[in-house]
Design a protein around this motif. Sequence first.
Motif, short mmCIF file in Angstrom:
data_model
loop_
_atom_site.label_atom_id
_atom_site.label_comp_id
_atom_site.label_asym_id
_atom_site.label_seq_id
_atom_site.Cartn_x
_atom_site.Cartn_y
_atom_site.Cartn_z
N TRP A 156 37.92 38.83 47.41
CA TRP A 156 36.75 39.44 46.78
C TRP A 156 36.11 38.48 45.77
CZ3 TRP A 156 35.23 40.57 41.83
CH2 TRP A 156 34.10 41.38 41.72
N GLN A 171 40.55 44.32 33.60
CA GLN A 171 41.70 43.96 32.76
C GLN A 171 41.68 42.48 32.40
OE1 GLN A 171 43.80 46.28 31.38
NE2 GLN A 171 42.25 47.56 32.32
N VAL A 180 44.19 30.33 35.86
CA VAL A 180 43.56 31.61 35.56
C VAL A 180 44.27 32.33 34.41
CG1 VAL A 180 43.04 33.89 36.52
CG2 VAL A 180 42.62 31.85 37.88
N THR A 189 39.51 46.96 42.73
CA THR A 189 38.86 45.68 42.41
C THR A 189 38.40 45.68 40.96
OG1 THR A 189 38.00 45.86 44.66
CG2 THR A 189 37.21 44.02 43.35
N TYR A 223 52.30 39.32 32.60
CA TYR A 223 50.84 39.30 32.75
C TYR A 223 50.34 40.42 33.66
CZ TYR A 223 46.24 37.09 33.43
OH TYR A 223 44.89 36.83 33.47
N GLN A 270 32.39 37.09 46.16
CA GLN A 270 31.30 37.50 45.28
C GLN A 270 30.61 36.30 44.65
OE1 GLN A 270 30.91 37.55 41.79
NE2 GLN A 270 32.78 36.32 41.57
N LYS A 278 48.39 42.00 46.42
CA LYS A 278 47.36 42.19 45.40
C LYS A 278 46.52 40.92 45.27
CE LYS A 278 47.35 45.65 42.86
NZ LYS A 278 46.66 46.92 43.17
N LEU A 338 39.55 47.40 38.50
CA LEU A 338 40.67 47.41 37.55
C LEU A 338 41.11 45.98 37.20
CD1 LEU A 338 42.84 48.93 35.91
CD2 LEU A 338 44.29 48.82 37.93
N PHE A 379 42.30 40.38 46.22
CA PHE A 379 41.47 40.12 45.05
C PHE A 379 40.82 38.73 45.13
CE2 PHE A 379 40.62 38.83 40.61
CZ PHE A 379 39.67 39.80 40.32
N ASN A 393 34.99 45.69 49.28
CA ASN A 393 36.02 45.81 48.24
C ASN A 393 37.40 45.40 48.79
OD1 ASN A 393 37.52 48.12 49.25
ND2 ASN A 393 35.63 49.25 48.87
N MET A 394 38.39 45.39 47.87
CA MET A 394 39.71 44.87 48.20
C MET A 394 40.39 45.57 49.38
SD MET A 394 41.19 44.24 44.38
CE MET A 394 42.91 44.12 44.81
N ARG A 395 40.15 46.87 49.50
CA ARG A 395 40.85 47.62 50.56
C ARG A 395 40.35 47.27 51.96
NH1 ARG A 395 42.48 53.57 48.36
NH2 ARG A 395 43.49 52.80 46.48
N MET A 418 48.62 44.82 33.68
CA MET A 418 47.26 44.76 34.23
C MET A 418 47.10 45.64 35.47
SD MET A 418 45.44 41.52 36.02
CE MET A 418 45.07 40.58 34.58
N PHE A 419 48.05 45.59 36.39
CA PHE A 419 47.90 46.31 37.65
C PHE A 419 48.10 47.82 37.48
CE2 PHE A 419 49.39 42.44 40.39
CZ PHE A 419 48.16 41.85 40.18
N GLN A 420 48.93 48.23 36.54
CA GLN A 420 49.26 49.65 36.46
C GLN A 420 48.96 50.27 35.11
OE1 GLN A 420 50.10 51.75 38.78
NE2 GLN A 420 49.95 50.18 40.36
N MET A 473 26.92 42.36 47.22
CA MET A 473 28.33 42.48 46.86
C MET A 473 29.21 42.36 48.09
SD MET A 473 29.14 42.84 43.73
CE MET A 473 30.57 43.86 43.46
N PRO A 474 30.36 41.69 47.97
CA PRO A 474 31.28 41.64 49.10
C PRO A 474 31.98 42.99 49.28
CG PRO A 474 32.24 40.57 47.19
CD PRO A 474 30.85 40.99 46.79
#
Lengths: 430, 152
Positions: free
Chosen positions: A343, B111, A76, B105, A205, A347, A336, B107, A340, A358-360, A209-211, A355-356
């Motif tokens: 999801w 990205q 990925v 999700t 990487y 999806q 994380k 984000l 993800f 969400n992550m939470r 991306m995350f923040q 839609m599946p």
Amino acid sequence: MHPNLSFEQAPPISVPYRFFVTAPWFGVAAGLLLAWGGENALISRWAPSALAATHLLVAGFMLQAMCGALLQFVPVAAGGNVWRARQVALFVHPLLAAGAACLATAFLTAKSGFFIAAAATFATAITGYAGIVGLALQRTPGKGPTLMALRIAVTGLAITVGLGVTLATSLGTGAGLPVLEITQVHAAWGLGGWALVLLMGVSYYVVPMFQLTPPYPARLARSLPLALIAVLVLWSAQLGGTGAGWQQGVLLAGVALAGVYAVTTLVLQHRRRRKVADPTLYFFRGAMVLLVAVAVSSLWFGLDADLGGDRRAAIWIGLLAIPGVFVSAISGMLYKIVPFLNWLHLQSLGGPGQMPPNMREMISERAMMGHMWLHFSAVATLLASVIFPVLTRPGGLLFAAACAWLGVNLAGGVRAYLRFRKRMTAAATA
Amino acid sequence: MNPTQPLQQHHKHCDDLFAAAEALAQAGDWPACASTSTQFCDEIEAHFATEEQVLFPAFAAATGMSGGPVAVMRMEHAQMRDLMAQMKAAVKARDRNGYGGAADTLLILMQQHNMKEENILYPMCDNSLGASSLDIGGALNERLEGQCQTKT
């Protein structure tokens, strides 16, 4: 098409997940072992219980989680095509689990058969794994500091395991090798050349991306893994006999590099544009603060000969680095990655407009935060046990409980995936 | 200037809007969150429209590639549109957790998508469209203004 562009390159979800759900239970075993050994468990880095617990964490917990994550990350993030990822995972995963169990048993029982079995198991698993993943990293058309770090890390893994297999074989057969020097070099390659370089490559990487942080400065990102490798090559010179003062300087250069990486990451996280914090950010920040502590403590021990010569100094650094830095960073990353991946794979099953969740909805944030507090309490208690050995037992129990909570949370994530997949498949066929 | 440079700059602008909207949802300031979320979604929609209606067809005409990378990008646009719809629904319902989950999700997806565009697709487009007179910045502004006019 460039391999990076398509989700199709990602391996089946079972490939990383079989590693992820197994890893925490080696942490539980390490914690229980410390609790069982009590005040004597960490009396010296050479104590059988300390060696067994260390390897349950590095060759059980960390190696499982990192090998699984890399099978997902290489296609990925680096565009590498891992040959037969599913079969690689099916082959490597049980061998790693059996190898870690054998090695811990070998340290506890001092039976040569277990050392030989562990050596053979790790040699087989890592030759296959590093060969196939290394080839994927070599062939990818991608470029950049993350890819460079991943290539170095896989080389570091091969060297670490090569030295480890030599040590285990030596202990199993009684061959007269310089075990102390090989151990020093083996540990440095494992924690520095494999684990830390991999963490650096992944950070380049995921931290931006995350923040939504600024990227790592390009020159620094390229130089850190290269400089670390130079340090490790110099450190390895002790296999041929090197003066102690020289070695000390090399060690301090290595920990200073680790400190630079940690401080840079903390500064970037401080400058993040995303204001919402989550368990991954807290775990990662904690890991970086503890990595700064590794660097500061090592420098201090280097300057103060009395303190540095104390047998507890190595225990202090080991606890900061292994349960502190690496278990924290891995836990944060898993929190994380798993939601993800759930999801993303769900999806791809759903039809248009289906839609599946969400992550939470995959792992509860409250459970992740609860685990985080327990984990850092366990690390603090274990660190305090270096000064007050009576705390080793509660520290071990807390750490075992924290790892069990991680295991339960991750298993819950996998169950959520299976539940939602069933629901979506039923909806699609209805 | 490369043809795709305005799109790269616009990614950063959209990131800022995303971060602001997410923070407002977290703070429970729903009126401000509704306004910032709408602005974010409108800007992203204008961005997608510029790519789908202007950049991708020009790239396909220049290279003959209409599937491959472009098809992957279109598919990811659809996934992000679904997530933005979830965010809008969460704003309406004042559902902090629902908003946070969809935003988390989106984000990561956004990205990764931006990285693929900036590192792979845009350089491919710049190579094949470099000499053309394609005005991506103008097309993007036109669509952004279009969004504003629709609202007023």
